[in-house]
Motif scaffolding. Structure first.
Motif, PDB file in Angstrom:
ATOM      1  N   ARG B  29       0.843  -1.079  -0.034  1.00 11.67           N
ATOM      2  CA  ARG B  29       0.089  -0.028   0.112  1.00 11.67           C
ATOM      3  C   ARG B  29       0.841   1.260  -0.088  1.00 11.67           C
ATOM      4  O   ARG B  29       2.081   1.130   0.655  1.00 11.67           O
ATOM      5  CB  ARG B  29      -0.821  -0.039   1.202  1.00 11.67           C
ATOM      6  N   ILE B  30       0.226   2.115  -0.742  1.00 11.95           N
ATOM      7  CA  ILE B  30       0.977   3.585  -0.548  1.00 11.95           C
ATOM      8  C   ILE B  30       0.728   4.090   0.851  1.00 11.95           C
ATOM      9  O   ILE B  30      -0.463   4.227   1.082  1.00 11.95           O
ATOM     10  CB  ILE B  30       0.370   4.457  -1.631  1.00 11.95           C
ATOM     11  N   ALA B  32       0.859   7.878   2.064  1.00  5.03           N
ATOM     12  CA  ALA B  32       0.962   9.235   1.937  1.00  5.03           C
ATOM     13  C   ALA B  32       1.049  10.124   3.084  1.00  5.03           C
ATOM     14  O   ALA B  32       2.106   9.840   4.008  1.00  5.03           O
ATOM     15  CB  ALA B  32      -0.106   9.753   0.881  1.00  5.03           C
ATOM     16  N   GLY B  33       0.038  11.130   3.436  1.00  7.16           N
ATOM     17  CA  GLY B  33       0.098  11.635   4.577  1.00  7.16           C
ATOM     18  C   GLY B  33      -0.504  10.878   5.661  1.00  7.16           C
ATOM     19  O   GLY B  33      -0.205  11.021   6.857  1.00  7.16           O
ATOM     20  N   GLY B  34      -0.890   9.624   5.772  1.00  5.61           N
ATOM     21  CA  GLY B  34      -1.180   8.571   6.775  1.00  5.61           C
ATOM     22  C   GLY B  34      -2.423   9.101   7.363  1.00  5.61           C
ATOM     23  O   GLY B  34      -2.804   8.536   8.393  1.00  5.61           O
ATOM     24  N   MET B  35      -2.970  10.327   7.145  1.00  2.98           N
ATOM     25  CA  MET B  35      -4.344  10.687   8.083  1.00  2.98           C
ATOM     26  C   MET B  35      -5.537   9.820   8.015  1.00  2.98           C
ATOM     27  O   MET B  35      -6.336   9.821   8.911  1.00  2.98           O
ATOM     28  CB  MET B  35      -4.424  12.168   7.606  1.00  2.98           C
ATOM     29  N   SER B  36      -5.327   9.215   6.974  1.00  5.68           N
ATOM     30  CA  SER B  36      -6.694   7.948   7.017  1.00  5.68           C
ATOM     31  C   SER B  36      -6.020   6.827   7.392  1.00  5.68           C
ATOM     32  O   SER B  36      -6.535   5.670   8.000  1.00  5.68           O
ATOM     33  CB  SER B  36      -7.379   8.078   5.281  1.00  5.68           C
ATOM     34  N   PHE B  37      -4.795   6.432   6.252  1.00  6.32           N
ATOM     35  CA  PHE B  37      -4.506   5.155   6.413  1.00  6.32           C
ATOM     36  C   PHE B  37      -3.942   4.517   7.797  1.00  6.32           C
ATOM     37  O   PHE B  37      -3.963   3.397   8.115  1.00  6.32           O
ATOM     38  CB  PHE B  37      -3.488   5.052   5.399  1.00  6.32           C
ATOM     39  N   GLN B  78      -2.342  18.907   1.829  1.00  2.00           N
ATOM     40  CA  GLN B  78      -3.708  19.737   1.609  1.00  2.00           C
ATOM     41  C   GLN B  78      -3.286  21.235   2.134  1.00  2.00           C
ATOM     42  O   GLN B  78      -3.926  22.198   1.576  1.00  2.00           O
ATOM     43  CB  GLN B  78      -4.885  19.132   2.738  1.00  2.00           C
ATOM     44  N   GLY B 102     -11.070  18.085   7.484  1.00  2.00           N
ATOM     45  CA  GLY B 102     -10.482  17.826   8.835  1.00  2.00           C
ATOM     46  C   GLY B 102      -9.898  19.163   9.474  1.00  2.00           C
ATOM     47  O   GLY B 102     -10.798  20.029   9.435  1.00  2.00           O
ATOM     48  N   THR B 111      -2.340  14.524   2.213  1.00  2.00           N
ATOM     49  CA  THR B 111      -2.215  14.742   0.762  1.00  2.00           C
ATOM     50  C   THR B 111      -3.675  14.780   0.242  1.00  2.00           C
ATOM     51  O   THR B 111      -4.633  14.238   0.552  1.00  2.00           O
ATOM     52  CB  THR B 111      -1.538  13.974  -0.040  1.00  2.00           C
ATOM     53  N   ALA B 123     -15.942  12.511   1.935  1.00  2.00           N
ATOM     54  CA  ALA B 123     -14.739  13.482   1.664  1.00  2.00           C
ATOM     55  C   ALA B 123     -14.907  14.491   0.866  1.00  2.00           C
ATOM     56  O   ALA B 123     -15.696  14.368  -0.167  1.00  2.00           O
ATOM     57  CB  ALA B 123     -13.484  12.896   1.485  1.00  2.00           C
ATOM     58  N   GLU B 124     -14.391  15.782   1.089  1.00  2.00           N
ATOM     59  CA  GLU B 124     -14.856  17.139   0.306  1.00  2.00           C
ATOM     60  C   GLU B 124     -13.964  17.019  -0.929  1.00  2.00           C
ATOM     61  O   GLU B 124     -14.533  17.299  -2.051  1.00  2.00           O
ATOM     62  CB  GLU B 124     -14.264  18.214   1.046  1.00  2.00           C
ATOM     63  N   ILE B 167      -1.723   6.683  -7.844  1.00  2.00           N
ATOM     64  CA  ILE B 167      -2.215   8.001  -8.257  1.00  2.00           C
ATOM     65  C   ILE B 167      -0.756   9.072  -8.249  1.00  2.00           C
ATOM     66  O   ILE B 167      -0.266   9.143  -7.309  1.00  2.00           O
ATOM     67  CB  ILE B 167      -3.137   8.672  -7.501  1.00  2.00           C
ATOM     68  N   GLY B 190     -15.018  20.119  11.260  1.00  2.00           N
ATOM     69  CA  GLY B 190     -14.099  19.335  11.029  1.00  2.00           C
ATOM     70  C   GLY B 190     -14.262  17.750  10.757  1.00  2.00           C
ATOM     71  O   GLY B 190     -13.273  17.008  10.544  1.00  2.00           O
ATOM     72  N   PHE B 192     -16.074  14.646   9.385  1.00  2.00           N
ATOM     73  CA  PHE B 192     -16.563  13.994   7.962  1.00  2.00           C
ATOM     74  C   PHE B 192     -17.973  14.630   7.814  1.00  2.00           C
ATOM     75  O   PHE B 192     -18.749  14.717   8.718  1.00  2.00           O
ATOM     76  CB  PHE B 192     -16.595  12.565   7.725  1.00  2.00           C
TER      77      PHE B 192
HETATM   78  C1  FAD Z   1      -9.313  13.876  12.773  1.00  2.00           C
HETATM   79  C2  FAD Z   1      -9.550  13.833  11.223  1.00  2.00           C
HETATM   80  C3  FAD Z   1     -10.498  14.321  10.632  1.00  2.00           C
HETATM   81  C4  FAD Z   1     -10.581  14.210   9.138  1.00  2.00           C
HETATM   82  N1  FAD Z   1     -11.540  14.787   8.889  1.00  2.00           N
HETATM   83  C5  FAD Z   1     -11.755  14.655   7.435  1.00  2.00           C
HETATM   84  C6  FAD Z   1     -12.673  15.471   6.579  1.00  2.00           C
HETATM   85  O1  FAD Z   1     -13.391  16.142   7.312  1.00  2.00           O
HETATM   86  N2  FAD Z   1     -12.606  15.274   5.406  1.00  2.00           N
HETATM   87  C7  FAD Z   1     -11.903  14.339   4.634  1.00  2.00           C
HETATM   88  O2  FAD Z   1     -11.917  14.356   3.375  1.00  2.00           O
HETATM   89  N3  FAD Z   1     -10.900  13.921   5.420  1.00  2.00           N
HETATM   90  C8  FAD Z   1     -10.718  13.934   6.517  1.00  2.00           C
HETATM   91  N4  FAD Z   1      -9.809  13.287   7.250  1.00  2.00           N
HETATM   92  C9  FAD Z   1      -8.840  12.251   6.306  1.00  2.00           C
HETATM   93  C10 FAD Z   1      -7.973  13.256   5.655  1.00  2.00           C
HETATM   94  O3  FAD Z   1      -7.264  13.885   6.586  1.00  2.00           O
HETATM   95  C11 FAD Z   1      -6.882  12.319   5.079  1.00  2.00           C
HETATM   96  O4  FAD Z   1      -5.846  13.304   4.678  1.00  2.00           O
HETATM   97  C12 FAD Z   1      -6.893  11.872   3.605  1.00  2.00           C
HETATM   98  O5  FAD Z   1      -8.391  11.271   3.556  1.00  2.00           O
HETATM   99  C13 FAD Z   1      -6.211  11.051   3.213  1.00  2.00           C
HETATM  100  O6  FAD Z   1      -4.904  11.549   2.760  1.00  2.00           O
HETATM  101  P1  FAD Z   1      -3.383  10.954   3.152  1.00  2.00           P
HETATM  102  O7  FAD Z   1      -2.534  11.806   2.615  1.00  2.00           O
HETATM  103  O8  FAD Z   1      -3.394  11.198   4.685  1.00  2.00           O
HETATM  104  O9  FAD Z   1      -3.729   9.398   2.886  1.00  2.00           O
HETATM  105  P2  FAD Z   1      -2.865   8.166   3.463  1.00  2.00           P
HETATM  106  O10 FAD Z   1      -3.612   8.028   4.734  1.00  2.00           O
HETATM  107  O11 FAD Z   1      -1.596   7.897   3.615  1.00  2.00           O
HETATM  108  O12 FAD Z   1      -3.622   7.126   2.450  1.00  2.00           O
HETATM  109  C14 FAD Z   1      -5.253   6.912   2.231  1.00  2.00           C
HETATM  110  C15 FAD Z   1      -5.251   5.778   1.555  1.00  2.00           C
HETATM  111  O13 FAD Z   1      -4.872   6.142   0.027  1.00  2.00           O
HETATM  112  C16 FAD Z   1      -4.022   5.200  -0.441  1.00  2.00           C
HETATM  113  N5  FAD Z   1      -3.156   6.229  -1.164  1.00  2.00           N
HETATM  114  C17 FAD Z   1      -2.477   7.513  -0.894  1.00  2.00           C
HETATM  115  N6  FAD Z   1      -1.851   8.348  -1.677  1.00  2.00           N
HETATM  116  C18 FAD Z   1      -1.933   7.186  -2.851  1.00  2.00           C
HETATM  117  C19 FAD Z   1      -1.660   7.433  -4.015  1.00  2.00           C
HETATM  118  N7  FAD Z   1      -0.701   8.574  -4.486  1.00  2.00           N
HETATM  119  N8  FAD Z   1      -1.748   6.399  -4.977  1.00  2.00           N
HETATM  120  C20 FAD Z   1      -2.477   5.407  -4.826  1.00  2.00           C
HETATM  121  N9  FAD Z   1      -2.953   5.164  -3.331  1.00  2.00           N
HETATM  122  C21 FAD Z   1      -2.679   6.029  -2.235  1.00  2.00           C
HETATM  123  C22 FAD Z   1      -3.234   4.871   0.928  1.00  2.00           C
HETATM  124  O14 FAD Z   1      -2.659   3.503   0.269  1.00  2.00           O
HETATM  125  C23 FAD Z   1      -4.450   4.414   1.749  1.00  2.00           C
HETATM  126  O15 FAD Z   1      -5.156   3.267   1.273  1.00  2.00           O
HETATM  127  C24 FAD Z   1      -9.625  13.449   8.754  1.00  2.00           C
HETATM  128  C25 FAD Z   1      -8.551  12.629   9.359  1.00  2.00           C
HETATM  129  C26 FAD Z   1      -8.600  12.683  10.648  1.00  2.00           C
HETATM  130  C27 FAD Z   1      -7.355  11.979  11.347  1.00  2.00           C
END
Ligand code: FAD
Ligand code: FES
Ligand code: FES
Lengths: 172, 274, 998
Positions: B29-30, B32-37, B78, B102, B111, B123-124, B167, B190, B192
């Motif tokens: 798995r990729i 990225a920011g880790g905020m969901s994963f 973001q 968020g 990201t 998600a927005e 992506i 903040g 979802f």
């Molecule tokens: C407290 C909190 C509140 C939040 N509120 C919201 C909200 O209101 N709205 C909202 O939209 N989000 C919200 N989020 C989630 C948002 O912050 C995440 O940033 C976003 O959903 C995922 O981006 P990431 O870069 O962190 O991805 P990651 O968590 O790193 O990855 C998410 C998934 O995408 C995959 N992935 C990531 N990048 C790529 C790539 N380039 N190619 C292929 N696969 C990829 C990963 O493998 C994983 O499966 C919230 C998170 C938290 C912790």
């Protein structure tokens, strides 16, 4: 391309509050656990391990970072700042910390480290925030003790004081 | 609440990342920011064998406006997009929507492409992508392809991306004078969205995107209607999206918000154009 | 006085000085449990928890977990039971209560097994390897449903799930009701919620086999009556259980009382592993299985005069304590027993209290502790009385308030309200908060067509609990047998060391309330020193410290009782020091004063000696002490107020020592489109007696208000009707943030308590009691409704204002609205039909063919036929990154060839479980075809149900739902469900038959 094996521990080197440190981590070791239990920087707290409470918030290369949502191996070579690095000297408090103390902006203090880090980074970028902006920033943290108002007051007062200090140094 | 074990790869180039995906398929798995994963890893909902950290791949950090599109690389966080000078002119809808994603503390790491890849129906950013008819630039070790937003999302957290693809970037067409508006109802600031609405209004008609209701963001073109005709169109859309009950809101409430917030978002977009 | 009360001049007490605690806490120097480090070799514990609300444990196989490198021990409930006895159950009944399930699980999250390993990561790896087989039982979650005939029974010793059923009568309620002009009733439900401290539970336990003694460090908060519960469970006398607490605690609000079953588990784990064991609860564990407040169903009826005077109240309370009645429950119900008439002068009272068990997490202490439940009913009733009698609600409150000259006032059920002037607090609140303007605002908003309401609430806030109130759950006869229980022992020690510096120790366990600061103020005042001269230690160590069962930090007892005990200890030392100094100063002891770090003659302040010099004398030259004066080295005071007597034969109980008063009112506006509630103005007027530290009183009020706001608008531990737990993350259990908490207007009056040494009363819980009722009343006023359900979620409020829904347009691609299940949210139902180009007999044969089944079970590998109608399979299901392996069992039943068959299945895996059944009916159709129609019902539970809500947005649920969606969803329902059973079935049929199946 470094590939770190799941079964081994790896040396992670980074800058913590201005000093180079290192420790051993598995790929899955969370930065929060690593800072607290490997490096001994227990000021960063853990309240949820899923990114919502904000207690673990630290500054990594200038970015606010949930330490519970970050792997230790990800901070290799990064500059990390934590609550331990905020005070100008061991027996003194920073402007922001002192404002927290004056306003009783903490009770149990468990959420406080993360909130201080958020405000510290935020006030550098937004030196003159209004209350709404401070509350918006604080919405990334949960505090169960204070009802937030004292935190908002402390933040606004610290911002004002920091602007004054800033003004003095730039005009000097 | 600690992750299961995995290998960690700090990719230094896109090719390296793709090589791992090519070899390991769905076990990789990729990151990225880790905020969901990371939450999924911590809860052991996900158990990949290897994580590929792409955040040090410099070419992925590209953020540019050109050729009628705002193109955002997979390394763009973001917060960086929100602070980007060209955002207001290049994608005014995103400028309005992103503050709802968020908190400052999650936007700083999360990201844009990660949010798209994650494909959360509330998600927005996916909503903006669908509403604006953006594109997802996918790449594997074998080939690259460009997928239209509406074909990219296939269900709850499900996308057209193959296991060996990542992506590389997403692109949003730059505006052509549409009025834009974004409104969101969430339980707390903040969170979802329970329902999020994004509207574009031009001479040709209205385009309304709705997040949080169906199992993916959905956008529909509606003629330039007013009054009860618009209400009827929104009601039809509300029913079509097959809303569900959950702990936070009933299906009925979601439909109600599509009708009411949909309408006020469209009206705001109209005003914005005027 | 507005907002923060003002400092008082001269003395330290009453001033908002900076806290001594803060510098360390602000610099990362806290000493919370997890910061303290452990002995080398300490192991880490992780706990496997039940995914089911109610199920028998058929078998547990720990072999694979034990074999994992790094694992030291795996314990099941049976292993734990061997080394312990059952925990004390809160009532007399033949019921056991184990810290880890034995044979049967009764709530989602109940511990089933534990692992100790070299670190937490490995311990969790091992949890994944433990195989548990369950046989599910029906569950019951609603307290009223739990008492019905045929409801699933949790414990045989609690017939009809009722653990206690007591009725009380004070005065002559029947006569008052018989002659009352009006009889006005209200039924309310108080929901389940919790104050969820940001620091979770944590402990380090050690066992010494040579002395058969346990040593436990835990962030427990008291009451230390629980120490006896733990030592009893561990089968050691109290002096072989050393229980210690760290200096700092990351909040508790009552919740950390509930760690005690885990202390037992940790202690046993350490004993078995032969090494110290550490456990830090994670947030998912905390939300699902720490403790919560009780939910309660109450019907409250009043006998009312035409003027709105209440002459009698009749309470019917059904308290839901969850799956086990752990001590000190049912204390939540009885804590308010003396206060069931609130702030009102009501002489006649009838009460029926029932305590029931349901398949939910056990309950325990939580800020407000019984108060929110009582005042929601009582204050909603006050509003109803006003509406029904067309009176101003404020007037109804005023007419019933206890008169200011009636204190101390004995309530009908026995509380002795120490002091107060409720009328004055109310008027000061109205004035400072500008009720007149608020009323005008409401008129204006309503005239403009907006939805606006005003609510009021008055509450008496009890503090310093009588340890005897809980015995009120027993009948007088049972009480006589059980022996007397009463009082509220508070403990404080003041000590002076050889250089004359002063230390204070209290058995109080602060969780952020600044005890060390306040105590330094109190003692500094007595000894004429600076607070910075006094060092306070509030860590607890039951092996070394003075303590008693009431020790701990709960029931808002600190300011009123503990600080008072410290003052008494300081006073005693001061009296002796005065004698020593008098001899040195050559003045009578009465002429000695303490000021400015000196002890001096009041008549001639120049005649003085340094405090430290006098103070150190007992160490250096005890022989120099004047005749008859005891040493001044150390003084420990145990203080219990004489007012806290045991319940009498008539069940009168003075349940608490002090009683503060709160009067709240607010204006709220409801958004017509979204149902969102905006708090326009909130005023809270308090009288908490003497204010020791204005900043901290202010902090307590704001904190309590934020908790109450959460409970009113956002927070609920939500359970599905089958007992599945639905709010397992902080993205689902919604704690208010800085954006949600408005700024209340805070007003103070001070009526000192005559019963406490410093005149102080508790203040920490009041808003948890008043605010939910106040907001509910405002919403009732805004919408003109009777039934107000907390939490007031927008979705629910909107349903009250939106009226009938516009129907789906004819001909639109509308999907059928999901049938209302009435069975909680996680049950999915549906159905559909399809046409197959083959005769029913051919389709029937196909259906019973295992190969068909193998082809239609999504993600199946390794389908095994157990019998003609039973199959097992391993399936891998996933959505996006969420992927899990499950064991599936599929069976065919109710066969009616070739017309109908029921297909049922169950899947089980680490991420949770799911199941359901579908009835497939075949009907011949013209042209040799078959019409296949089906209905299905599917459910999911376990981890995915708990954590899959907002954060993962249902995705995780879908994974399991997929299986049954696959088993039954309609073939035509779009992209997401292409793998549905019917479409697969149709595809299979068409490929086998070589004919078209549509
Ligand atoms: C407290 C909190 C509140 C939040 N509120 C919201 C909200 O209101 N709205 C909202 O939209 N989000 C919200 N989020 C989630 C948002 O912050 C995440 O940033 C976003 O959903 C995922 O981006 P990431 O870069 O962190 O991805 P990651 O968590 O790193 O990855 C998410 C998934 O995408 C995959 N992935 C990531 N990048 C790529 C790539 N380039 N190619 C292929 N696969 C990829 C990963 O493998 C994983 O499966 C919230 C998170 C938290 C912790
Ligand atoms: S512990 Fe990291 S956000 Fe809560
Ligand atoms: S001070 Fe206790 S949680 Fe914020």
């Amino acid at each position: 391309m470094p590939r770190l094996s799941a079964d081994a521990r790896h040396t992670v080197r980074f800058i913590l509050n201005g000093r180079e440190v290192k420790g051993q981590a598995s790929p899955r070791t969370l930065l929060s656990d690593f800072l607290r239990h490997q490096i001994g920087a227990t000021g960063t707290h853990v309240g949820c391990e899923h990114g919502v409470c904000g207690a673990c918030t630290v500054d990594v290369d200038g970015m606010l970072t949930r330490a519970c949502m970050t792997l230790a191996v990800q901070v290799e070579g990064c500059a990390v700042r934590t609550v331990e690095g905020l005070a100008p000297a061991p027996d003194r408090l920073s402007v922001l910390q002192a404002a927290f103390r004056r306003h009783h902006a903490l009770q149990c203090g468990f959420c406080t480290a993360g909130i201080l880090m958020s405000l510290d980074v935020f006030l550098k970028a937004v030196p003159d925030p209004d209350e709404e902006a401070v509350r918006d920033l604080l919405s990334g943290h949960l505090c169960r003790c204070t009802g937030y108002t004292p935190i908002v007051r402390a933040a606004l007062e610290a911002a004002a004081e920091l602007r004054e200090v800033q003004g003095e140094t730039t005009h000097a | 609440m600690k992750p299961a074990a995995f290998d960690y790869v700090r990719a230094e180039s896109v090719a390296e990342a793709l090589a791992v995906l090519g070899q390991e398929g769905s076990d990789a798995r990729i990151l990225a920011g880790g905020m969901s994963f990371m939450a999924m890893l911590n809860m052991r909902l996900a158990r990949p064998k290897v994580l590929v950290d792409i955040m040090r791949v410099e070419p992925l950090a590209r953020l540019e406006v050109g050729k009628g599109a705002l193109k955002i690389g997979a390394g763009v966080r973001q917060a960086r997009l929100l602070a980007f000078d060209g955002l207001e002119s290049g994608a005014p809808l995103i400028a309005k929507a992103l503050p709802f994603t968020g908190h400052a503390q999650t936007r700083s790491r999360g990201t844009v492409c990660g949010s798209i890849a994650h494909a959360d129906p509330s998600a927005e950013l996916p909503l903006c992508l669908v509403t604006l008819r953006g594109h997802v630039h996918l790449k594997s070790a074998r080939a690259g392809r460009k997928v239209a937003a509406e074909d990219f999302f296939t269900g709850m957290m499900a996308t057209a991306k193959a296991d060996d693809e990542m992506i590389e970037a997403v692109s949003f067409p730059t505006p052509k004078g549409e009025g834009t508006a974004f409104r969101e109802i969430a339980r707390r600031h903040g969170d979802f969205a329970i329902v999020a609405c994004a509207a574009l209004v031009s001479d040709n008609g209205i385009r309304l995107g709705v997040g949080g209701v169906a199992d993916m963001p959905v956008a529909r073109d509606i003629p330039l209607l007013d009054g009860s005709a618009l209400d009827d169109a929104l009601n039809a859309l509300a029913w079509e999206l097959d809303a569900r009950d959950d702990v936070h809101a009933s299906a009925r409430y979601r439909r109600e918000l599509v009708r009411r917030i949909g309408r006020s978002t469209i009206e705001e977009a109209k005003r914005c154009r005027a | 006085m507005l907002d923060m009360p003002q400092d008082k001049a001269g003395e330290w007490v009453g001033r908002a000085i900076e806290r001594v605690e803060d510098a360390a806490l602000l610099s990362g120097g806290g000493r919370y449990l997890d910061d303290l480090g452990v002995k080398p070799g300490t192991l880490h514990m992780a706990i496997l928890r039940a995914p089911h609300a109610h199920a028998d444990i058929v078998s547990i196989d720990p072999a694979a977990a034990k074999a994992l490198p790094g694992v030291a021990a795996v314990l099941t409930g049976a292993d734990v039971a061997k080394l312990t006895t059952s925990l004390v159950v809160g009532v007399k009944a033949p019921v056991e209560c184990w810290p880890m399930a034995v044979d049967r699980v009764r709530f989602v999250g109940e511990p089933v097994a534990l692992v100790v390993a070299e670190d937490r990561y490995v311990a969790e790896d091992a949890l994944d390897l433990i195989e548990v087989a369950y046989e599910m039982r029906p569950a019951v979650v609603d307290p009223l449903a739990a008492m019905e005939d045929g409801a699933p029974l949790l414990h045989h010793g609690f017939p009809r799930n009722i653990a206690s059923d007591r009725s009380f009568r004070y005065g002559d309620p029947e006569a008052e009701f018989a002659q009352a002009a009006h009889r006005i009733a209200i039924s309310v439900r108080y929901p389940r919620n919790s104050c969820t401290p940001i620091e979770t539970y944590g402990l380090v336990a050690e066992y010494d086999p040579h002395e058969d003694a346990y040593d436990v460090l835990a962030n427990f908060q008291g009451p230390f009556s629980i120490h006896a519960v733990i030592s009893r469970a561990l089968k050691v006398p109290g002096n072989r259980l050393r229980l210690r607490t760290p200096r700092d605690s990351g909040g508790s609000f009552g919740i950390k009382q509930g760690i005690f079953p885990y202390i037992v588990l940790g202690a046993v784990a350490a004993r078995v592993a032969g090494r110290p064991v550490k456990w830090i609860e994670d947030r998912l564990e905390h939300l699902m299985a720490s403790v919560s407040a009780t939910n309660r169903a109450t019907t409250l009826t009043a006998a009312v005069t035409p003027e709105g005077r209440i002459t009698a109240l009749d309470w019917d309370q059904v308290e839901d304590c969850g799956a086990h009645l752990r001590a000190p429950e049912p204390a939540t119900l009885y804590r308010m027993h003396g206060n069931l008439t609130g702030a009102y002068d009501i002489k006649n009272l009838a009460v029926r209290n029932r305590v029931v068990v349901t398949n939910k997490c056990p309950t325990g202490l939580n800020r407000g502790f019984g108060g929110p439940q009582v005042y929601l009913a009582l204050e909603r009733l006050m509003q109803r009385i006003a509406v029904e009698l067309r009176l101003d609600p404020l007037e109804v409150i005023r007419r019933n308030l206890i008169p200011a000259d009636a204190f101390p006032y004995r309530t009908a059920s026995g509380a002795l309200l120490d002091s107060g002037d409720y009328q004055k607090t109310l008027e000061v609140g109205l004035e400072a908060g500008r009720l007149d303007e608020l009323l005008a605002r409401r008129d204006k908003a309503r005239a403009a067509g907006r939805i606006y309401g005003i609510g009021y609430a008055a509450a008496v806030e009890p503090s310093v609990s009588n340890m005897g109130y809980i015995a009120t759950v027993l009948t007088p006869a049972e009480r006589r047998k059980a022996g007397p229980k009463n009082g509220a022992q508070a403990t404080a020690t003041v000590a002076i060391d050889p250089v004359g510096s002063v230390s204070v120790h209290v058995a109080s366990v602060p969780q952020g309330q600044g005890h060390r600061t306040v105590l330094s103020q109190v003692v500094a005042d007595v000894l004429g020193l600076q607070p910075s001269d006094i060092r306070v230690n509030a860590e607890m160590d039951t092996a070394k410290d003075a303590w008693s069962i009431a020790s701990g930090n709960y029931a808002s007892r600190f300011a009123a009782a503990v600080a008072g005990a410290a003052k008494m200890a300081a006073d005693r030392i001061a009296a002796r020091l005065a004698c020593v100094a008098a001899a040195q100063l050559n003045v009578p002891a009465e002429d000695v004063m303490f000021a400015g770090g000196k002890i001096a003659a009041r008549s001639n302040p120049a005649n003085a000696v340094p405090f430290s010099r006098v103070a150190a004398l007992s160490h250096w030259a005890p022989a120099q002490l004047p005749e008859g004066v005891a040493p001044t080295i150390r003084e420990t005071v145990f203080w219990t107020p004489p007012e806290l007597a045991a319940a009498d034969e008539g069940d009168h109980i003075n349940s608490s020592l002090c009683h503060g008063f709160i009067f709240d009112y607010c204006g709220i506006e409801i958004d017509r489109d979204t149902g969102e509630i905006r708090i326009d103005h909130y005023v809270t007027a308090h009288d908490c007696g003497t204010i020791l530290h204005p900043g901290m009183v202010d902090g307590q009020i704001r904190g309590g208000f934020a908790h109450a706001l959460g409970a009113s608008l956002l927070e609920e531990y939500a359970y599905g009707e089958d007992g599945s737990f639905l709010t397992g993350t902080f993205a689902d259990y919604l704690v208010p943030t800085a954006m949600e908490v408005p700024e209340p207007v805070i007003v103070h009056t001070e009526t000192p308590s005559p019963f406490t040494p410093l005149g102080a009363k508790g203040v920490g819980e009041g808003n948890c009691m008043s605010t939910p009722a106040c907001l509910a009343n405002a919403v009732a006023d805004a919408l003109g409704i009777t039934d107000v359900r907390l939490p007031l979620v927008p979705s629910g409020v909107a349903a009250l204002i939106h009226g009938a829904e516009p129907p789906a347009p004819a001909g639109a691609r509308a999907k059928p609205a999901p049938a209302p299940t009435g069975k909680g949210e996680r049950l999915m139902r549906g159905g559909g039909r399809a046409r197959v180009g083959a005769a029913p007999e051919a389709v029937w044969a196909m259906l019973l063919d295992p190969d068909t089944l193998a082809a239609i079970i999504p993600g199946a590998h390794d389908v095994r036929k157990v019998s003609d109608t039973k199959f097992t399979a391993d399936v891998t299901l996933g959505i996006g990154p969420v992927k899990g392996r499950y064991k599936a069992q599929v069976s065919l039943s109710d066969l009616d060839p070739p017309k109908a068959v029921t297909l049922s299945g169950k899947v089980d895996g680490n991420l949770g479980f799911g199941g359901g059944s579908g009835r497939i009916t075949l009907a011949p159709e013209g042209g040799g075809g078959t019409e296949l129609s089906y209905t299905y019902e599917a459910f999911v539970g376990g981890k995915v149900a708990s954590v899959g809500g907002r954060l993962l947005d249902g995705a995780a649920k879908v994974i399991i739902g997929q299986f049954f969606a696959a088993l039954a969803r309609k073939a035509s329902s779009g992209k997401g469900t292409k793998s549905g059973l019917v479409s697969r079935l149709l595809a299979r049929l068409s490929s086998l038959l070589g004919r078209d199946a549509r």
